[in-house]
Design a protein around this motif. Structure first.
Motif, mmCIF file in Angstrom:
data_model
loop_
_atom_site.group_PDB
_atom_site.id
_atom_site.type_symbol
_atom_site.label_atom_id
_atom_site.label_comp_id
_atom_site.label_asym_id
_atom_site.label_seq_id
_atom_site.Cartn_x
_atom_site.Cartn_y
_atom_site.Cartn_z
ATOM 1 N N LYS A 133 -6.245 40.212 -42.871
ATOM 2 C CA LYS A 133 -5.558 39.054 -42.308
ATOM 3 C C LYS A 133 -6.036 37.864 -43.114
ATOM 4 O O LYS A 133 -7.216 37.800 -43.474
ATOM 5 C CB LYS A 133 -5.951 38.820 -40.846
ATOM 6 C CG LYS A 133 -5.620 39.954 -39.905
ATOM 7 C CD LYS A 133 -5.914 39.527 -38.469
ATOM 8 C CE LYS A 133 -5.724 40.664 -37.494
ATOM 9 N NZ LYS A 133 -5.772 40.226 -36.093
ATOM 10 N N PHE A 140 -1.013 27.270 -37.367
ATOM 11 C CA PHE A 140 -1.827 28.138 -38.206
ATOM 12 C C PHE A 140 -1.558 27.746 -39.650
ATOM 13 O O PHE A 140 -0.431 27.852 -40.136
ATOM 14 C CB PHE A 140 -1.451 29.613 -37.986
ATOM 15 C CG PHE A 140 -2.293 30.559 -38.803
ATOM 16 C CD1 PHE A 140 -3.502 31.026 -38.327
ATOM 17 C CD2 PHE A 140 -1.886 30.958 -40.066
ATOM 18 C CE1 PHE A 140 -4.290 31.884 -39.091
ATOM 19 C CE2 PHE A 140 -2.670 31.819 -40.834
ATOM 20 C CZ PHE A 140 -3.871 32.275 -40.342
ATOM 21 N N SER A 150 -6.693 35.304 -41.934
ATOM 22 C CA SER A 150 -7.638 34.645 -41.037
ATOM 23 C C SER A 150 -8.924 35.460 -40.825
ATOM 24 O O SER A 150 -9.778 35.056 -40.039
ATOM 25 C CB SER A 150 -6.952 34.454 -39.686
ATOM 26 O OG SER A 150 -6.464 35.708 -39.229
ATOM 27 N N GLU A 177 0.380 28.752 -48.158
ATOM 28 C CA GLU A 177 -0.630 29.241 -47.227
ATOM 29 C C GLU A 177 -1.315 30.366 -47.991
ATOM 30 O O GLU A 177 -0.811 31.480 -48.058
ATOM 31 C CB GLU A 177 0.025 29.757 -45.944
ATOM 32 C CG GLU A 177 -0.972 29.944 -44.821
ATOM 33 C CD GLU A 177 -0.859 31.296 -44.191
ATOM 34 O OE1 GLU A 177 -1.744 32.137 -44.499
ATOM 35 O OE2 GLU A 177 0.080 31.516 -43.417
ATOM 36 N N GLU A 231 5.888 39.194 -38.711
ATOM 37 C CA GLU A 231 5.561 37.882 -38.144
ATOM 38 C C GLU A 231 5.741 36.738 -39.146
ATOM 39 O O GLU A 231 6.423 35.740 -38.849
ATOM 40 C CB GLU A 231 4.111 37.926 -37.634
ATOM 41 C CG GLU A 231 3.620 36.637 -37.031
ATOM 42 C CD GLU A 231 2.155 36.734 -36.594
ATOM 43 O OE1 GLU A 231 1.741 37.821 -36.170
ATOM 44 O OE2 GLU A 231 1.437 35.726 -36.685
HETATM 45 N N1 LIG Z 1 -1.405 35.704 -36.491
HETATM 46 C C1 LIG Z 1 -1.954 35.874 -37.804
HETATM 47 C C2 LIG Z 1 -1.545 34.798 -38.724
HETATM 48 C C3 LIG Z 1 -0.321 35.066 -39.442
HETATM 49 C C4 LIG Z 1 -0.142 34.088 -40.431
HETATM 50 O O1 LIG Z 1 0.353 33.526 -41.196
HETATM 51 C C5 LIG Z 1 -3.452 35.893 -37.787
HETATM 52 O O2 LIG Z 1 -4.062 35.598 -36.806
HETATM 53 O O3 LIG Z 1 -4.043 36.177 -38.800
#
Ligand code: A1AUG
Length: 554
Positions: free
Chosen positions: A334, A510, A336, A300, A210
């Motif tokens: 993650k 994001f 996140s 990031e 991703e």
């Molecule tokens: N979709 C991923 C984010 C990927 C990021 O850069 C998440 O929700 O952690």
């Protein structure tokens, strides 16, 4: 005229390659392997190791040095990565330096390439939508970055939807310009999105498909020539994806793909003088790159992501499930992932914590709902847990033990989903704050409680954090939400009863906020911000005023 011909050629090439692939795909549905792929996810093993190669100047190349990657589930050497060392970087430097600062295309140069990328995206999206292709990438992700099938498939799905989003004319719309009337006839200013030219993308292990695809395509859409480096532990996935993209018409010279260690990459970036580097990964490396590359970076980096449960208790089962997913899906790896949960005292009276414990205990290695941690050892995580448990009033809520019955090699970590309670007042103390808010990139979270008049203390804790990626305000009380959002900065903040910290799809921004170097991923805004700069052309073509006379000097 020339442009029209070039454009037709591009489109014919894209269409032909894809059509021949599609027909061979449909004719050979029973054939085991996919035409673009050079590996079978399930077959990779010590006796049949997969190889990862590099691409430079349009050619796949090996190198004399192989980095052997061990299977994170059993320690068996199973992937050989052809890594470039410092003596091998010159061809990559030469390749990048062929691309001028004004890029491979821009609104005044080769605009047909915007359309070509719309076509490539459409083809690639279609391919990823084929169940066999989606399954191939999902399983390949699982081999290198073990996570559940559904979590790995989530990456493929987000990537596929992203590519769909930038099909057709959507790439050229990214480069939409605007005009403002000038002061006199013939004057008009126009703002354009301009590429940087030679650029670099450095991406981590946790989202092997991703993150690199979304950033790579964004860079290409805006007219840049990227060199891509993915963490060698997982770069097999992008090796295969590059092959898929070539099938879909990506010109082989448009992207260089390199495997190397960080030091070599650093040398290459300095030597090639890349105009912009997008780095996704740890804060330590991000800070070094920002200095070495004199600020020509977008980042990031880390996220000690927080969730606040507001005073209005409702939908306890749902909230517990989202907490479990946010903290422990992908074994907490993650950017996140939920690192800390601030719970209003009203929630302490419910069975939320015991529900979270039950959900955490459902996770098992067999289906990879819990699995190896690739950047922390078991000892390092348990040592951190022990340090937290020495804080007065803290206690282990659940986990805090190694996983059992596994063959995960000791270079990686393997612990049960863990939650440690730390009292808010203790957390805020100077001696404890840094320890409590240290991000552990694994299945690990801190839980704390605040009383009804203690929201200012919570906000103080958030203010003192230094990375501001995702956040969740779980409440449907608009005044509460307003107060928390108005006093914080996280770039991707979810608000409302169903708020989460993870799962960011392709349809919203994001990225961190509060940092001028902060990057974004996914949306048109993210692509434009990260991969292009503003250029203003002020037309002033006359005519001259009829009675113009030479004025006095000023
Ligand atoms: N979709 C991923 C984010 C990927 C990021 O850069 C998440 O929700 O952690």
């Amino acid at each position: 005229m020339n442009r029209v011909v070039v454009s037709r050629e591009f489109r014919a090439r894209v269409t032909q390659t894809a059509l021949s692939w599609f027909s061979s795909f449909h004719l050979s549905r029973c054939v085991h392997s996919l035409p673009f792929a050079t590996v079978e996810a399930e077959e990779i093993s010590g006796s049949l190791p997969a190889e990862v190669h590099n691409i430079v100047k349009g050619k796949w190349t090996k190198s004399s040095t192989w980095n052997t990657i061990v299977d994170p589930l059993n320690g068996e050497p199973f992937i050989k990565v052809a890594e470039i060392d410092e003596t091998g970087i010159q061809p990559f430097v030469d390749s990048l330096s062929k691309c001028p600062k004004h890029g491979l295309h821009n609104p005044f140069k080769a605009p047909e390439r915007y359309l070509m990328y719309g076509d490539i995206s459409a083809k690639a999206a279609h391919m990823l939508s084929l169940p066999k292709v989606a399954d191939f990438f999902t399983r390949l992700i699982q081999r290198v970055a073990p996570k559940s099938y559904q979590q790995a498939y989530g990456e493929v799905y987000v990537t596929q939807k992203f590519l769909e989003n930038f099909s057709g004319d959507q790439v050229r719309f990214l480069a939409r310009s605007f005009g403002v009337p000038g002061n006199h006839l013939g004057q008009q200013s126009n703002g354009f999105r301009w590429p940087y030219g030679p650029v670099a993308i450095v991406t981590p292990f946790n989202f092997p498909l991703e993150i690199p695809v979304l950033q790579l395509m964004g860079a290409l859409y805006m007219g840049n020539k990227p060199i891509l480096k993915v963490d060698s532990k997982v770069s097999l996935v992008m090796d295969q994806m590059m092959r898929l993209l070539h099938y879909c018409g990506l010109p082989v010279e448009d992207v260089d793909f390199i495997n190397s260690d960080g030091k070599t990459m650093n040398k290459l970036l300095l030597k090639a003088n890349t105009r912009m580097t997008l780095f996704t990964g740890s804060s330590r490396v991000a800070e070094k790159l920002a200095v070495d590359l004199k600020g020509r970076v977008k980042l990031e980096d880390a996220g000690f992501d927080w969730k606040i449960l507001g005073p209005d208790v409702q939908e306890e089962d749902y909230v517990a499930w989202v907490c479990d997913q946010d903290a422990y899906a992908c074994s907490g790896q993650k950017c996140s992932a939920q690192s800390i949960l601030f719970m209003h005292e009203n929630w302490s009276k419910t069975s939320l914590l015991s529900k979270m414990k039950d959900l955490a205990e459902r996770r098992k290695l067999e289906d990879l709902t819990i699995g190896p941690v690739l950047t922390y050892t078991t000892e390092a995580m348990l040592e951190h847990a022990n340090k937290l448990l020495q804080i007065s009033g803290s206690k282990l809520l659940f986990g805090g033990e190694p996983l059992e019955d596994h063959s995960i090699p000791p270079v990686y970590g393997a612990i049960k989903p863990t939650a440690i309670y730390v009292p808010l007042e203790e957390m805020l103390k100077e001696n404890n704050y840094e320890l409590v808010t240290r991000e552990i990139f694994g299945p690990f979270q801190v839980v704390t409680e605040y009383k009804k008049d203690q929201l200012p203390l919570v906000l103080d804790a958030l203010e003192r954090m230094h990375a501001h990626l995702t956040a969740a305000v779980v409440s449907n009380d608009p005044h509460f939400i307003q107060e928390v959002i108005g006093n914080t900065v996280n770039g991707t903040t979810y608000a409302g009863l169903r708020a989460r910290t993870t799962g960011a799809p392709q349809n919203h921004w994001f990225g961190p906020a509060g940092d001028p170097l902060g990057a974004g991923i996914g949306t048109p805004e993210a692509i434009k911000l990260v991969w292009s700069c503003h250029r203003e052309i002020i037309y002033d073509i006359g005519p001259m005023p009829k009675q113009w006379e030479l004025p006095p000097s000023t």
